[in-house]
Design a protein around this motif. Structure first.
Motif, short mmCIF file in Angstrom:
data_model
loop_
_atom_site.label_atom_id
_atom_site.label_comp_id
_atom_site.label_asym_id
_atom_site.label_seq_id
_atom_site.Cartn_x
_atom_site.Cartn_y
_atom_site.Cartn_z
N HIS A 98 0.81 -1.34 -0.12
CA HIS A 98 -0.01 -0.08 -0.03
C HIS A 98 0.78 1.35 0.11
O HIS A 98 1.82 1.41 0.79
CB HIS A 98 -0.88 0.03 1.21
N ASP A 122 5.64 2.15 7.54
CA ASP A 122 4.26 1.83 7.04
C ASP A 122 3.55 2.89 6.18
O ASP A 122 3.05 3.87 6.24
CB ASP A 122 3.51 1.83 8.46
N ASN A 123 4.10 2.78 4.78
CA ASN A 123 4.49 1.56 4.14
C ASN A 123 5.55 2.02 2.94
O ASN A 123 5.41 1.45 1.93
CB ASN A 123 3.26 0.78 3.70
N GLU A 166 -5.19 1.54 2.23
CA GLU A 166 -5.02 0.52 3.49
C GLU A 166 -5.29 0.85 4.51
O GLU A 166 -6.23 0.20 5.24
CB GLU A 166 -3.67 -0.07 3.31
N GLU A 167 -5.01 2.16 4.88
CA GLU A 167 -5.11 2.67 6.12
C GLU A 167 -6.56 2.96 6.41
O GLU A 167 -7.11 3.30 7.57
CB GLU A 167 -4.17 3.93 6.42
N ASP A 220 4.10 -5.27 3.79
CA ASP A 220 3.59 -3.89 4.68
C ASP A 220 4.37 -3.77 5.78
O ASP A 220 4.52 -4.58 6.54
CB ASP A 220 2.29 -4.16 5.07
#
Ligand SMILES: [Zn+2]
Length: 570
Positions: free
Chosen positions: A341, A362-363, A396-397, A424
């Motif tokens: 991501h 991240d990330n 993604e988050e 990730d």
């Protein structure tokens, strides 16, 4: 508990049949064909290049890479430039490097309080203090009106364990109250432990994830799904749930998400006690009953009403995707997908005067590593038979949304998708004797990884924190859910020259201080020598899957196997 689990994982790392034996170098393990190109002959991954890309993506200029912001524009522009430089083709058949991902942001507020009624009696569950709720309906409002309340245990239907909390009770239009986590069924041999034969013992299965509870409730037609919050099994206090009242994101399904429950939410344990009492029931007694397969849903004899007002905002975000075409005329229509991501949290509440959530580990690291893997695969000889997709997913988050969108709207059929390997975060603390796999034993991909690890004289170890359900918390899960075998590697735990405590302390330090904080930045003490070894393994796995005569498969008994088998039969 976490410490005990960690100790168990570590002790597993020291023995067993994973021990590296250099003499078995090119031997086949499990379902994996013998390697024709040894790991040592594949192109090398460059630590300096990973660090350089990570540093760029984590610069303040990228504004924390939030979808729908200037940070997205800068990130997309940067990655397109890099993919062109690497000589990779556009991954979208329309000739572009992007796939549009329409997102909706929903901010829900209380329009009418959650009111519980019983003949002549009315109670209110207080917004935010006792109930946190929202609607995923893409509509200005959502409500329930005098909906019957039913306690549905853990809200789980798991045929492989012969478990169905709903039995034949119709919950259509009703409000179901469910418990958090997997049913913690005690081991008949040692009741102090969890039964390893159901719901993964200590490890969390998808049935324990709160997202599952909402999905399953909606599938059964419930109008509202309320999860009872309990701090220990949930793993976080109610304040974390209250943080959920901010804008929430979702994909926009063609039905405007109307197939989801009108209302999804959490209530506090105290509110649950009050609610059950009003229904003449004892919460703790019913909770105990729910630990049995024989549990049947219990109508509480109460009705729930509630109204929400939704403020809606649509965002067109993008997945970024590039392709490396396979060398075999027939197999080039089949794909191995690497994913990472690109998004992070953007600009938010300041911590120590810094409000940019740079998301270095991240990330940015995952994106940087996939780029280096792409570079290496392009140089690998002989050129791989199948094609590769390098997929940098958005949001993604915000709930694994970019990968969910791809899995529901794949650019190439999933039946022609051999595997997904997702990255990730990477190891930033030096070499390890092992590499961890979240959900170890799920598919043949683990055997590919084991084979490659042996060539480095390394072993593979299970997820050090299986109770946290990490397998369901990153993008590979959306591939798995649709049936595609997916590998979720994690950093090893056994650092060369360090104690087991050292590795755990480093991991905890990151979780406590830097995880989802503005301080997730490139640190001067990073040592990517271990990350490079991991990347080398993941590159070898993809290369070998791309060259194998057959697709990797889920292991028998895996929850995603049936879907894959059906897909490949068509
Ligand atoms: Zn992440």
């Amino acid at each position: 508990m976490a410490a005990a689990v960690m100790a168990a994982a570590l002790s597993g790392a020291c023995g067993g049949n994973d021990a590296a034996t250099p003499s078995t170098k090119s031997a086949a393990t499990g379902a994996v064909p013998a390697a024709t190109v040894p790991l040592a002959s594949l192109p090398k991954i460059d630590a300096a290049a990973i660090l350089d890309t990570t540093t760029k993506l984590a610069m303040d200029k990228f504004q924390g890479r939030a979808p729908g912001t200037v940070g997205e524009e800068i990130t997309v522009g940067y990655l397109e430039m890099r993919l062109k430089e690497l000589g990779l083709a556009p991954g979208n058949p329309d000739g572009t490097y992007t796939q549009k991902v329409p997102l909706v942001g929903i901010t829900g507020t209380e329009a009418k309080p959650l009111t519980i009624t019983k003949a002549g009696e009315t109670g209110t569950i207080k917004w935010k203090d006792e109930v946190v709720a929202w609607s995923k309906h893409v509509a200005p409002s959502a409500s329930i009106d005098k909906s019957d309340i039913i306690f549905a245990g853990y809200g789980v239907e798991a045929p492989e364990y012969g478990w169905n909390d709903f039995k034949d009770v119709d919950v259509k239009g009703k409000t179901i109250v469910v418990l958090v986590n997997d049913p913690p069924v005690p081991d008949p041999a040692d009741p102090a432990k969890l039964d390893p034969k159901v719901f993964g013992g200590n490890a969390m299965t998808y049935y324990g994830r709160w997202t599952y509870k909402f999905e399953e409730g909606a599938k059964k037609g419930a109008a509202a799904v309320l999860i009872v919050h309990e701090t220990i099994p949930a793993g976080y206090p109610f304040s974390v749930v209250q943080g959920n009242l901010n804008e929430k994101f979702d994909l926009v399904a063609p039905d405007k998400n109307m197939s989801k429950a009108n209302i999804e939410g959490w209530i506090t344990l105290d509110a649950a006690h009050k609610l059950f009492q009003m229904g003449g029931q004892d919460f703790d007694a019913l909770k105990k009953q729910a630990l049995s397969k024989d549990f049947k849903p219990v109508p509480l004899g109460l009705k729930a009403s509630m109204g929400l007002r939704n403020k809606l905002r649509t965002i067109d975000s993008r997945n970024i995707v590039a392709k490396l075409e396979g060398s075999d005329a027939a197999l080039k229509n089949e794909y191995v997908v690497y994913s990472a991501h690109w998004d992070h949290l953007g600009v938010g509440a300041p911590v120590n005067g810094d409000n940019i959530y740079n998301g270095a580990l991240d990330n940015a690291t995952g994106v940087a590593t996939v780029l280096e893997i792409a570079k290496a695969l392009k140089q690998a000889q002989p050129q791989p038979r199948r094609s590769f997709l390098f997929l940098f997913v958005t949001a993604e988050e915000k709930g694994l949304l970019g990968s969910e969108y791809y899995s529901l709207n794949p650019l190439y059929p999933l039946a022609q998708t051999a595997a997904n390997i997702n990255i990730d975060g990477i190891n930033q603390w030096g070499k390890t004797k092992d590499i961890s796999v979240v959900g170890l034993g799920a598919s043949d991909l683990d055997d590919y990884l084991r084979q490659a690890a042996q060539e480095q004289g390394r072993t593979i170890t299970p997820d050090p924190e299986p109770e946290k359900g990490f397998y369901y918390r990153s993008d590979h899960f959306n591939f798995a859910k649709q049936g595609v075998p997916a590998l979720d590697p994690d950093s090893g735990v056994d650092y060369i020259g360090k104690s087991a405590e050292w590795g755990k302390a480093k991991r905890d330090e990151y979780t406590d201080k830097d995880y989802h904080a503005p301080s997730d930045q490139v640190k001067p003490d990073w040592d990517l020598s271990g990350a490079v070894e991991d990347a080398q393994l993941l590159m070898a796995v993809g290369y070998r899957v791309a060259n194998a005569d057959k697709f990797p498969e889920w292991k028998p008994g895996n929850e995603f196997k049936a879907k894959r088998d059906a897909m490949l039969k068509k």
